[in-house]
Write a protein that holds these residues in place. Structure first.
Motif, PDB file in Angstrom:
ATOM      1  N   UNK A   1      51.769  32.140  33.810  1.00 34.97           N
ATOM      2  CA  UNK A   1      50.808  32.429  32.735  1.00 34.97           C
ATOM      3  C   UNK A   1      49.352  32.122  33.043  1.00 34.97           C
ATOM      4  N   UNK A   2      49.075  31.182  33.971  1.00 40.95           N
ATOM      5  CA  UNK A   2      47.687  30.810  34.257  1.00 40.95           C
ATOM      6  C   UNK A   2      47.221  31.225  35.653  1.00 40.95           C
ATOM      7  N   UNK A   3      48.040  31.908  36.387  1.00 45.97           N
ATOM      8  CA  UNK A   3      47.719  32.236  37.779  1.00 45.97           C
ATOM      9  C   UNK A   3      46.551  33.218  37.862  1.00 45.97           C
ATOM     10  N   UNK A   4      45.495  32.807  38.572  1.00 50.60           N
ATOM     11  CA  UNK A   4      44.320  33.652  38.770  1.00 50.60           C
ATOM     12  C   UNK A   4      44.274  34.248  40.178  1.00 50.60           C
ATOM     13  N   UNK A   5      44.918  33.574  41.132  1.00 46.78           N
ATOM     14  CA  UNK A   5      44.905  34.030  42.522  1.00 46.78           C
ATOM     15  C   UNK A   5      46.311  33.942  43.098  1.00 46.78           C
ATOM     16  N   UNK A   6      46.845  35.085  43.561  1.00 51.18           N
ATOM     17  CA  UNK A   6      48.203  35.131  44.091  1.00 51.18           C
ATOM     18  C   UNK A   6      48.210  35.863  45.425  1.00 51.18           C
ATOM     19  N   UNK A   7      48.768  35.207  46.441  1.00 52.78           N
ATOM     20  CA  UNK A   7      48.873  35.798  47.777  1.00 52.78           C
ATOM     21  C   UNK A   7      50.351  35.924  48.131  1.00 52.78           C
TER      22      UNK A   7
ATOM     23  N   UNK B   1      55.666  39.134  39.859  1.00 53.94           N
ATOM     24  CA  UNK B   1      55.812  38.282  38.671  1.00 53.94           C
ATOM     25  C   UNK B   1      54.839  38.705  37.578  1.00 53.94           C
ATOM     26  N   UNK B   2      55.057  38.211  36.376  1.00 53.81           N
ATOM     27  CA  UNK B   2      54.153  38.470  35.254  1.00 53.81           C
ATOM     28  C   UNK B   2      52.937  37.558  35.429  1.00 53.81           C
ATOM     29  N   UNK B   3      51.771  38.168  35.613  1.00 57.80           N
ATOM     30  CA  UNK B   3      50.544  37.402  35.896  1.00 57.80           C
ATOM     31  C   UNK B   3      49.404  37.935  35.015  1.00 57.80           C
ATOM     32  N   UNK B   4      49.408  37.609  33.731  1.00 55.83           N
ATOM     33  CA  UNK B   4      48.442  38.190  32.784  1.00 55.83           C
ATOM     34  C   UNK B   4      46.989  37.811  33.032  1.00 55.83           C
TER      35      UNK B   4
ATOM     36  N   UNK C   1      45.584  37.299  36.174  1.00 54.08           N
ATOM     37  CA  UNK C   1      45.297  37.468  37.602  1.00 54.08           C
ATOM     38  C   UNK C   1      43.907  38.063  37.825  1.00 54.08           C
ATOM     39  N   UNK C   2      43.183  37.503  38.789  1.00 49.43           N
ATOM     40  CA  UNK C   2      41.867  38.005  39.184  1.00 49.43           C
ATOM     41  C   UNK C   2      41.855  38.487  40.631  1.00 49.43           C
ATOM     42  N   UNK C   3      42.627  37.820  41.489  1.00 50.72           N
ATOM     43  CA  UNK C   3      42.657  38.170  42.906  1.00 50.72           C
ATOM     44  C   UNK C   3      44.117  38.260  43.354  1.00 50.72           C
ATOM     45  N   UNK C   4      44.510  39.446  43.804  1.00 53.25           N
ATOM     46  CA  UNK C   4      45.901  39.687  44.188  1.00 53.25           C
ATOM     47  C   UNK C   4      45.942  40.269  45.590  1.00 53.25           C
ATOM     48  N   UNK C   5      46.705  39.637  46.479  1.00 53.11           N
ATOM     49  CA  UNK C   5      46.834  40.106  47.859  1.00 53.11           C
ATOM     50  C   UNK C   5      48.284  40.462  48.143  1.00 53.11           C
ATOM     51  N   UNK C   6      48.501  41.745  48.516  1.00 56.01           N
ATOM     52  CA  UNK C   6      49.845  42.285  48.766  1.00 56.01           C
ATOM     53  C   UNK C   6      49.942  42.902  50.156  1.00 56.01           C
ATOM     54  N   UNK C   7      49.120  42.469  51.083  1.00 54.44           N
ATOM     55  CA  UNK C   7      49.100  43.064  52.412  1.00 54.44           C
ATOM     56  C   UNK C   7      50.446  42.924  53.113  1.00 54.44           C
ATOM     57  N   UNK C   8      50.780  43.915  53.913  1.00 54.50           N
ATOM     58  CA  UNK C   8      51.976  43.901  54.763  1.00 54.50           C
ATOM     59  C   UNK C   8      53.271  43.737  53.963  1.00 54.50           C
ATOM     60  N   UNK C   9      53.391  44.530  52.899  1.00 50.44           N
ATOM     61  CA  UNK C   9      54.657  44.668  52.203  1.00 50.44           C
ATOM     62  C   UNK C   9      55.152  46.094  52.454  1.00 50.44           C
ATOM     63  N   UNK C  10      55.966  46.616  51.569  1.00 50.28           N
ATOM     64  CA  UNK C  10      56.497  47.971  51.770  1.00 50.28           C
ATOM     65  C   UNK C  10      56.353  48.790  50.494  1.00 50.28           C
TER      66      UNK C  10
END
Length: 225
Positions: free
Chosen positions: A122-128, A141-144, A146-155
Motif C-alpha cells: 500500500x505504501x510502496x513508491x519505488x519497486x525494482x 503486486x497492487x501498488x497504488x 507507485x512512482x518509480x517502477x523498474x521491470x527490465x529483463x522480464x518477458x
C-alpha cells in the motif's frame, strides 16, 4: 580432502533461526528470507550434517521469532537474489511480502518471480523487479502509490494491462529488454496509456511521444541494444 567452511553448518538457516542474537528484520540491509530444504531432502542429498536437529518451538519462542521478523516496520528493503529454487521457499517469500505494509522502497531483483498479483504494497513508491519472469502487468503486486517502477529483463510481451497504472502517481517506468519494447509505436502507446508518466526507459517524455495519430508516421525511432 574436502574441508568444510566454518559457515557450512549455517548455509540453510534463515538469520532468525540462529540462536543468541537480537537483530531484527528492519535492521538488515539484504536479509535472507528463504527457508532451507527439509531434513528428509537433506538426507537424500547426503547433506544432513549441514542442519542441526530442529527442535519443537514453545509458544514463547515462536512469539520471539515473530518479533525478530518485524517486516511491518521496514521502509526500505532489499530482497534480491534469494535463490527461490523450491515451492516452499517461494511461499515463505510471499509470506514476508504480505507483511510489508509500510515499505516504500523495495528491491526484488533476480528472484525468478512469476506472479505477485495477490500481494498488496500500500505504501510502496519505488519497486525494482528486474530480471524476473513476469509476462504481464497483471502479475505485478497492487501498488497504488507507485512512482518509480523498474521491470527490465522480464518477458512482458504486450502492453496489455499497463493502463491499470493510469490512476497511480507513476512518474518513471523501465521496460528495457522486454519483448514489448519492440512493439510498433511503443513509446507513443505507453505515454498515451499513462498521461502522467514523465520518463520511459531513462528517456524523458519527448514531443513526438505525445504527437497526434495523424502525424505520428513522420517520426521513427530505432532501438539499439
Amino acid at each position: 580432502l574436502f574441508l568444510k567452511l566454518p559457515s557450512d553448518p549455517f548455509k540453510y538457516l534463515c538469520w532468525c533461526d540462529i540462536e543468541d542474537h537480537d537483530v531484527r528484520g528492519n535492521q538488515l540491509h539484504c536479509p535472507r528470507v528463504r527457508e532451507g530444504p527439509s531434513e528428509e531432502e537433506l538426507f537424500f542429498r547426503g547433506e544432513e550434517h549441514t542442519l542441526k536437529k530442529r527442535k519443537q518451538l514453545t509458544d514463547t519462542e515462536k512469539w520471539q521469532k515473530k518479533l525478530k521478523e518485524n517486516w511491518e516496520n521496514c521502509a526500505e528493503l532489499n530482497l534480491s537474489f534469494q535463490d527461490l529454487g523450491d515451492l516452499y521457499q517461494v511461499e515463505n517469500f510471499k509470506r514476508i511480502l504480505r507483511r510489508l505494509i509500510r515499505v516504500e522502497k523495495l528491491w526484488l531483483v533476480d528472484n525468478s518471480l512469476t506472479d505477485l498479483s495477490a500481494i498488496r504494497l500500500p505504501r510502496c513508491r519505488e519497486l525494482n523487479v528486474n530480471k524476473n519472469h513476469f509476462t504481464s502487468f497483471k502479475q505485478l503486486p497492487k501498488i497504488p502509490r507507485i512512482q518509480h517502477l523498474s521491470l527490465a529483463e522480464n518477458n512482458i510481451m504486450t502492453l496489455s494491462g499497463i493502463s491499470d497504472f493510469r490512476h497511480t502517481p507513476l512518474e518513471s517506468l523501465i521496460l528495457k529488454r522486454n519483448p514489448c519494447e519492440f512493439q510498433e509505436r511503443y513509446r507513443q502507446l505507453v505515454f498515451s496509456s499513462l498521461p502522467n508518466l514523465k520518463t520511459l526507459d531513462g528517456i524523458p517524455k519527448l514531443p513526438e511521444d505525445c504527437s497526434p495519430p495523424e502525424i505520428r508516421f513522420f517520426f521513427k525511432m530505432c532501438t539499439i541494444l
